[in-house]
Write a protein that holds these residues in place. Structure first.
Motif, PDB file in Angstrom:
ATOM      1  N   ILE A  27      15.786  67.169  79.629  1.00  0.00           N
ATOM      2  CA  ILE A  27      14.940  67.995  80.492  1.00  0.00           C
ATOM      3  C   ILE A  27      14.009  67.104  81.306  1.00  0.00           C
ATOM      4  CG2 ILE A  27      13.099  69.725  80.512  1.00  0.00           C
ATOM      5  CD1 ILE A  27      14.388  70.903  77.964  1.00  0.00           C
ATOM      6  N   ALA A  28      13.445  66.084  80.658  1.00  0.00           N
ATOM      7  CA  ALA A  28      12.546  65.153  81.353  1.00  0.00           C
ATOM      8  C   ALA A  28      13.266  64.462  82.515  1.00  0.00           C
ATOM      9  CB  ALA A  28      12.013  64.121  80.367  1.00  0.00           C
ATOM     10  N   ALA A  29      14.537  64.134  82.322  1.00  0.00           N
ATOM     11  CA  ALA A  29      15.293  63.468  83.388  1.00  0.00           C
ATOM     12  C   ALA A  29      15.419  64.378  84.612  1.00  0.00           C
ATOM     13  CB  ALA A  29      16.683  63.078  82.867  1.00  0.00           C
ATOM     14  N   ASP A  30      15.638  65.673  84.395  1.00  0.00           N
ATOM     15  CA  ASP A  30      15.709  66.625  85.514  1.00  0.00           C
ATOM     16  C   ASP A  30      14.372  66.717  86.233  1.00  0.00           C
ATOM     17  OD1 ASP A  30      18.321  67.475  85.677  1.00  0.00           O
ATOM     18  OD2 ASP A  30      18.078  69.142  84.281  1.00  0.00           O
ATOM     19  N   LEU A  48       8.582  77.274  80.353  1.00  0.00           N
ATOM     20  CA  LEU A  48       9.294  76.899  79.136  1.00  0.00           C
ATOM     21  C   LEU A  48       8.418  77.213  77.928  1.00  0.00           C
ATOM     22  CD1 LEU A  48      10.787  73.385  80.079  1.00  0.00           C
ATOM     23  CD2 LEU A  48      11.841  75.644  80.317  1.00  0.00           C
ATOM     24  N   SER A  49       8.953  77.983  76.993  1.00  0.00           N
ATOM     25  CA  SER A  49       8.199  78.292  75.780  1.00  0.00           C
ATOM     26  C   SER A  49       9.136  78.299  74.586  1.00  0.00           C
ATOM     27  CB  SER A  49       7.493  79.652  75.905  1.00  0.00           C
ATOM     28  OG  SER A  49       8.430  80.689  76.091  1.00  0.00           O
ATOM     29  N   GLY A  50       8.607  77.940  73.419  1.00  0.00           N
ATOM     30  CA  GLY A  50       9.425  77.888  72.212  1.00  0.00           C
ATOM     31  C   GLY A  50       9.959  76.500  71.947  1.00  0.00           C
ATOM     32  N   PRO A  75      19.705  74.927  63.766  1.00  0.00           N
ATOM     33  CA  PRO A  75      18.636  75.759  63.210  1.00  0.00           C
ATOM     34  C   PRO A  75      17.379  75.794  64.082  1.00  0.00           C
ATOM     35  CG  PRO A  75      18.840  73.688  61.994  1.00  0.00           C
ATOM     36  CD  PRO A  75      20.018  73.778  62.900  1.00  0.00           C
ATOM     37  N   VAL A  76      17.251  74.846  65.007  1.00  0.00           N
ATOM     38  CA  VAL A  76      16.137  74.859  65.962  1.00  0.00           C
ATOM     39  C   VAL A  76      16.554  75.720  67.156  1.00  0.00           C
ATOM     40  CG1 VAL A  76      14.645  73.476  67.445  1.00  0.00           C
ATOM     41  CG2 VAL A  76      15.403  72.565  65.240  1.00  0.00           C
ATOM     42  N   ALA A  77      15.764  76.723  67.469  1.00  0.00           N
ATOM     43  CA  ALA A  77      16.124  77.688  68.506  1.00  0.00           C
ATOM     44  C   ALA A  77      16.110  77.072  69.906  1.00  0.00           C
ATOM     45  CB  ALA A  77      15.162  78.875  68.459  1.00  0.00           C
ATOM     46  N   VAL A  78      16.926  77.648  70.782  1.00  0.00           N
ATOM     47  CA  VAL A  78      16.956  77.231  72.184  1.00  0.00           C
ATOM     48  C   VAL A  78      15.686  77.694  72.878  1.00  0.00           C
ATOM     49  CG1 VAL A  78      18.207  77.465  74.374  1.00  0.00           C
ATOM     50  CG2 VAL A  78      19.469  77.339  72.228  1.00  0.00           C
ATOM     51  N   GLY A  86      15.775  73.459  71.056  1.00  0.00           N
ATOM     52  CA  GLY A  86      16.984  73.306  70.263  1.00  0.00           C
ATOM     53  C   GLY A  86      18.170  72.889  71.112  1.00  0.00           C
ATOM     54  N   ALA A  87      19.289  72.600  70.457  1.00  0.00           N
ATOM     55  CA  ALA A  87      20.507  72.182  71.160  1.00  0.00           C
ATOM     56  C   ALA A  87      20.897  73.218  72.207  1.00  0.00           C
ATOM     57  CB  ALA A  87      21.638  71.980  70.158  1.00  0.00           C
ATOM     58  N   GLY A  88      21.170  72.755  73.416  1.00  0.00           N
ATOM     59  CA  GLY A  88      21.524  73.642  74.512  1.00  0.00           C
ATOM     60  C   GLY A  88      20.361  73.938  75.451  1.00  0.00           C
ATOM     61  N   SER A  89      19.150  73.539  75.069  1.00  0.00           N
ATOM     62  CA  SER A  89      17.980  73.806  75.907  1.00  0.00           C
ATOM     63  C   SER A  89      18.075  73.095  77.252  1.00  0.00           C
ATOM     64  CB  SER A  89      16.701  73.378  75.181  1.00  0.00           C
ATOM     65  OG  SER A  89      16.480  74.156  74.025  1.00  0.00           O
ATOM     66  N   ALA A  90      18.514  71.841  77.236  1.00  0.00           N
ATOM     67  CA  ALA A  90      18.592  71.066  78.476  1.00  0.00           C
ATOM     68  C   ALA A  90      19.595  71.678  79.452  1.00  0.00           C
ATOM     69  CB  ALA A  90      18.965  69.618  78.164  1.00  0.00           C
TER      70      ALA A  90
END
Length: 280
Positions: free
Chosen positions: A168-171, A128-130, A111-114, A133-137
């Motif tokens: 994302i932080a790891a990247d 990066l904006s928004g 339910p949390v958007a990418v 959600g799952a799949g963002s990384a």
């Protein structure tokens, strides 16, 4: 099946539940982690049920051979009490709202958007904006893999999933990128901000902190709370700052003044004078 058979089945189920939990912690995607956590919960329920059935059958067999006695009834009471206590504890930790949301994530319907992610026209910034959600990384990782010229990650996010933020932080850490807040960076977004080698923010930017939360889980029992505080501690934040974050309930937000953000090195002023914002 004999009581020994029930108990023999419980042990491998319990082992599988423990392995599923460990694998969920090491999973490379939030969706896979959710699937493994749900599988581990089911296996744990089955293993406990097998144990309870085995003990109950043992008590019943004792009653058939030696007649009902205080020991037999005591075993049955213990089985019922233990089952009830486990059921209540399990429901409290894996309540309906939490299980439902985990199921949505496992099915690829978070339910949390990418996050909306794109590379700037000059190829020097990742925007990066928004929500995260799952799949963002995965989305961010793919963009960065195809944009070797990126030096700055610009943030405008109210937060999202800690799993995605940490990935994302790891990247960002691996590529030694800088981070910059354009407007709002709150909750899980702060993990991404702190991954930057140098960290800056627009004059009117707002950076917010609070305890993490998950559907159906009370703040005090949020499984990610301790992990997030460790992350902040490893980022160099002072104990007093972290304690203030922990004391802020998930339904509110603490926005420290800029001087405090700079004093605790959430922001590093060197970025503001480093000429790295020309790609705006």
């Amino acid at each position: 099946m004999s009581e020994g058979g029930w108990l023999a089945q419980a042990l491998p189920l319990l082992l599988l539940a423990l392995l599923a939990g460990r694998a969920a912690d090491d999973a490379q995607s939030l969706q896979l982690s959710a699937l493994l956590q749900l599988a581990g919960s089911v296996l744990l329920l089955l293993s406990v049920a097998c144990c309870k059935i085995g003990v109950w059958r043992a008590a019943s067999r004792q009653a058939q051979h030696a007649g009902a006695c205080a020991t037999t009834w005591a075993l049955r009471v213990l089985v019922l009490a233990g089952g009830l206590a486990f059921g209540l504890a399990f429901a409290e930790r894996h309540g309906g709202a939490r299980t439902f949301e985990m199921g949505q994530i496992a099915l690829g319907q978070d339910p949390v958007a990418v996050v909306d992610a794109r590379i700037s026209a000059d190829g020097r910034s990742l925007l990066l904006s928004g929500t995260l959600g799952a799949g963002s990384a995965d989305k961010v990782h793919e963009l960065l893999a195809n944009a070797p010229g990126v030096r700055l990650v610009r943030l405008q996010s109210a937060g999202g999933r800690l799993f995605e933020a940490e990935s994302i932080a790891a990247d960002i850490r691996q590529r030694r990128l800088n981070t910059y807040v354009d407007g709002l960076c709150a909750s899980a977004c702060t993990m991404v901000l702190l991954a930057g080698r140098q960290r800056g923010a627009a004059p009117a930017a707002r950076i917010g902190f609070h305890r993490p939360s998950f559907a159906g889980v009370d703040d005090d029992r949020a499984v990610d709370a301790d992990a997030l505080m460790r992350y902040y501690r490893n980022a160099g934040m002072a104990r007093a700052f972290i304690d203030k974050v922990r004391a802020t309930p998930s339904h509110t937000m603490w926005f420290p003044p800029r001087k405090e953000l700079e004093r605790h090195r959430v922001l590093t002023p060197a970025l503001l004078a480093g000429g790295l914002l020309a790609s705006r």
